[in-house]
Design a protein around this motif. Structure first.
Motif, mmCIF file in Angstrom:
data_model
loop_
_atom_site.group_PDB
_atom_site.id
_atom_site.type_symbol
_atom_site.label_atom_id
_atom_site.label_comp_id
_atom_site.label_asym_id
_atom_site.label_seq_id
_atom_site.Cartn_x
_atom_site.Cartn_y
_atom_site.Cartn_z
ATOM 1 N N LYS A 235 0.816 -1.217 0.000
ATOM 2 C CA LYS A 235 0.000 0.000 0.000
ATOM 3 C C LYS A 235 0.849 1.265 0.000
ATOM 4 O O LYS A 235 0.444 2.301 0.526
ATOM 5 C CB LYS A 235 -1.008 -0.004 1.139
ATOM 6 C CG LYS A 235 -1.965 -1.190 1.057
ATOM 7 C CD LYS A 235 -3.224 -0.973 1.839
ATOM 8 C CE LYS A 235 -4.149 -2.146 1.826
ATOM 9 N NZ LYS A 235 -4.477 -2.743 0.582
ATOM 10 N N GLU A 236 2.034 1.178 -0.629
ATOM 11 C CA GLU A 236 2.883 2.353 -0.829
ATOM 12 C C GLU A 236 2.384 3.158 -2.024
ATOM 13 O O GLU A 236 2.427 4.387 -2.019
ATOM 14 C CB GLU A 236 4.337 1.937 -1.093
ATOM 15 C CG GLU A 236 5.021 1.237 0.055
ATOM 16 C CD GLU A 236 6.389 0.693 -0.345
ATOM 17 O OE1 GLU A 236 7.020 1.233 -1.283
ATOM 18 O OE2 GLU A 236 6.848 -0.264 0.303
ATOM 19 N N ILE A 237 1.950 2.426 -3.081
ATOM 20 C CA ILE A 237 1.487 3.040 -4.327
ATOM 21 C C ILE A 237 0.250 2.291 -4.824
ATOM 22 O O ILE A 237 -0.025 1.179 -4.393
ATOM 23 C CB ILE A 237 2.576 2.998 -5.429
ATOM 24 C CG1 ILE A 237 3.026 1.556 -5.701
ATOM 25 C CG2 ILE A 237 3.765 3.894 -5.070
ATOM 26 C CD1 ILE A 237 3.962 1.392 -6.894
ATOM 27 N N ASP A 238 -0.457 2.941 -5.759
ATOM 28 C CA ASP A 238 -1.582 2.253 -6.399
ATOM 29 C C ASP A 238 -1.090 1.629 -7.714
ATOM 30 O O ASP A 238 0.074 1.826 -8.093
ATOM 31 C CB ASP A 238 -2.764 3.217 -6.589
ATOM 32 C CG ASP A 238 -2.515 4.319 -7.611
ATOM 33 O OD1 ASP A 238 -1.563 4.211 -8.434
ATOM 34 O OD2 ASP A 238 -3.281 5.302 -7.605
ATOM 35 N N PRO A 239 -1.921 0.897 -8.423
ATOM 36 C CA PRO A 239 -1.475 0.235 -9.662
ATOM 37 C C PRO A 239 -1.008 1.183 -10.768
ATOM 38 O O PRO A 239 -0.375 0.757 -11.727
ATOM 39 C CB PRO A 239 -2.697 -0.565 -10.103
ATOM 40 C CG PRO A 239 -3.426 -0.856 -8.825
ATOM 41 C CD PRO A 239 -3.249 0.399 -8.018
ATOM 42 N N ASP A 240 -1.321 2.472 -10.641
ATOM 43 C CA ASP A 240 -0.851 3.450 -11.616
ATOM 44 C C ASP A 240 0.441 4.140 -11.181
ATOM 45 O O ASP A 240 0.942 5.017 -11.869
ATOM 46 C CB ASP A 240 -1.926 4.501 -11.870
ATOM 47 C CG ASP A 240 -3.146 3.910 -12.579
ATOM 48 O OD1 ASP A 240 -2.950 3.084 -13.496
ATOM 49 O OD2 ASP A 240 -4.272 4.261 -12.217
ATOM 50 N N GLY A 241 0.967 3.752 -10.013
ATOM 51 C CA GLY A 241 2.219 4.315 -9.540
ATOM 52 C C GLY A 241 2.069 5.577 -8.711
ATOM 53 O O GLY A 241 3.063 6.251 -8.412
ATOM 54 N N HIS A 242 0.836 5.898 -8.327
ATOM 55 C CA HIS A 242 0.603 7.083 -7.502
ATOM 56 C C HIS A 242 0.760 6.722 -6.025
ATOM 57 O O HIS A 242 0.326 5.642 -5.597
ATOM 58 C CB HIS A 242 -0.783 7.674 -7.755
ATOM 59 C CG HIS A 242 -1.003 8.036 -9.194
ATOM 60 N ND1 HIS A 242 -0.208 8.952 -9.867
ATOM 61 C CD2 HIS A 242 -1.899 7.584 -10.102
ATOM 62 C CE1 HIS A 242 -0.630 9.064 -11.106
ATOM 63 N NE2 HIS A 242 -1.653 8.230 -11.277
ATOM 64 N N LEU A 243 1.352 7.612 -5.281
ATOM 65 C CA LEU A 243 1.572 7.382 -3.855
ATOM 66 C C LEU A 243 0.247 7.312 -3.117
ATOM 67 O O LEU A 243 -0.683 8.078 -3.408
ATOM 68 C CB LEU A 243 2.436 8.499 -3.254
ATOM 69 C CG LEU A 243 3.872 8.567 -3.768
ATOM 70 C CD1 LEU A 243 4.566 9.821 -3.223
ATOM 71 C CD2 LEU A 243 4.633 7.323 -3.382
ATOM 72 N N ILE A 244 0.173 6.400 -2.166
ATOM 73 C CA ILE A 244 -1.002 6.296 -1.299
ATOM 74 C C ILE A 244 -0.647 6.963 0.011
ATOM 75 O O ILE A 244 0.346 6.616 0.642
ATOM 76 C CB ILE A 244 -1.403 4.822 -1.075
ATOM 77 C CG1 ILE A 244 -1.814 4.192 -2.403
ATOM 78 C CG2 ILE A 244 -2.513 4.709 -0.026
ATOM 79 C CD1 ILE A 244 -2.125 2.719 -2.339
ATOM 80 N N ARG A 245 -1.436 7.895 0.390
ATOM 81 C CA ARG A 245 -1.132 8.675 1.620
ATOM 82 C C ARG A 245 -2.099 8.330 2.715
ATOM 83 O O ARG A 245 -3.158 7.957 2.595
ATOM 84 C CB ARG A 245 -1.172 10.155 1.319
ATOM 85 C CG ARG A 245 -0.185 10.507 0.222
ATOM 86 C CD ARG A 245 -0.059 11.998 0.044
ATOM 87 N NE ARG A 245 0.590 12.306 -1.187
ATOM 88 C CZ ARG A 245 1.910 12.344 -1.334
ATOM 89 N NH1 ARG A 245 2.698 12.105 -0.329
ATOM 90 N NH2 ARG A 245 2.450 12.649 -2.483
#
Length: 152
Positions: free
Chosen positions: A142-152
């Motif tokens: 859960k560091e990033i989503d499947p598109d490479g966007h950071l999860i905060r």
């Protein structure tokens, strides 16, 4: 052109999509793409959980069909690193930077077997917003989503 590509594809992320798009692009309109999808047993060696083969297969096929690629394709179950790449007649293998050594090994083994080498197309890894590689492990953490966007 007949092309081979393989992976676990769980979850199917932006890096996988680039790899698959490039495979279909190389195959061309009259070509054929064989996609090796790791078996549950082979995928169980991953450092993160992996969804069942059938779930991954359904997701993969749904995405491919949504893209309307002109080349034909088939998905085969990969029980090991090589699948049918050692014995089948094909012209190109599409891999990521991370799996490039396996492609070189496939060509070496093919040559030892008296089979022709295949062209290797190496795709650069896709970077997430933080400049690190997009990977399934990072998505599961859960560091990033499947598109490479950071999860905060």
């Amino acid at each position: 052109m007949n092309v081979m590509v393989g992976g676990t594809f769980d979850p199917l992320h932006v890096g996988h999509k680039v790899l698959l798009r490039r495979s279909f692009e190389i195959a061309g309109k009259e070509g054929f793409v064989t996609i090796g999808l790791t078996s549950d047993d082979f995928a169980s060696r991953k450092s993160h959980p992996v969804r069942p083969y059938e779930v991954r297969l359904d997701e993969l096929i749904a995405w491919i069909e949504s893209m309307n690629f002109p080349a034909a394709y088939q998905v085969e179950c990969l029980a090991d690193r090589f699948g049918s790449a050692l014995n089948e007649d094909f012209e190109a293998l599409v891999v990521s930077e991370e799996t490039f050594p396996v492609a070189e090994e496939i060509n070496s083994l093919r040559q030892e077997m008296g089979r022709g080498k295949v062209d290797i197309y190496k795709i650069r890894c896709i970077m997430a917003d933080d400049g690190k590689i997009v990977s399934s492990t990072r998505i599961y953490r859960k560091e990033i989503d499947p598109d490479g966007h950071l999860i905060r």
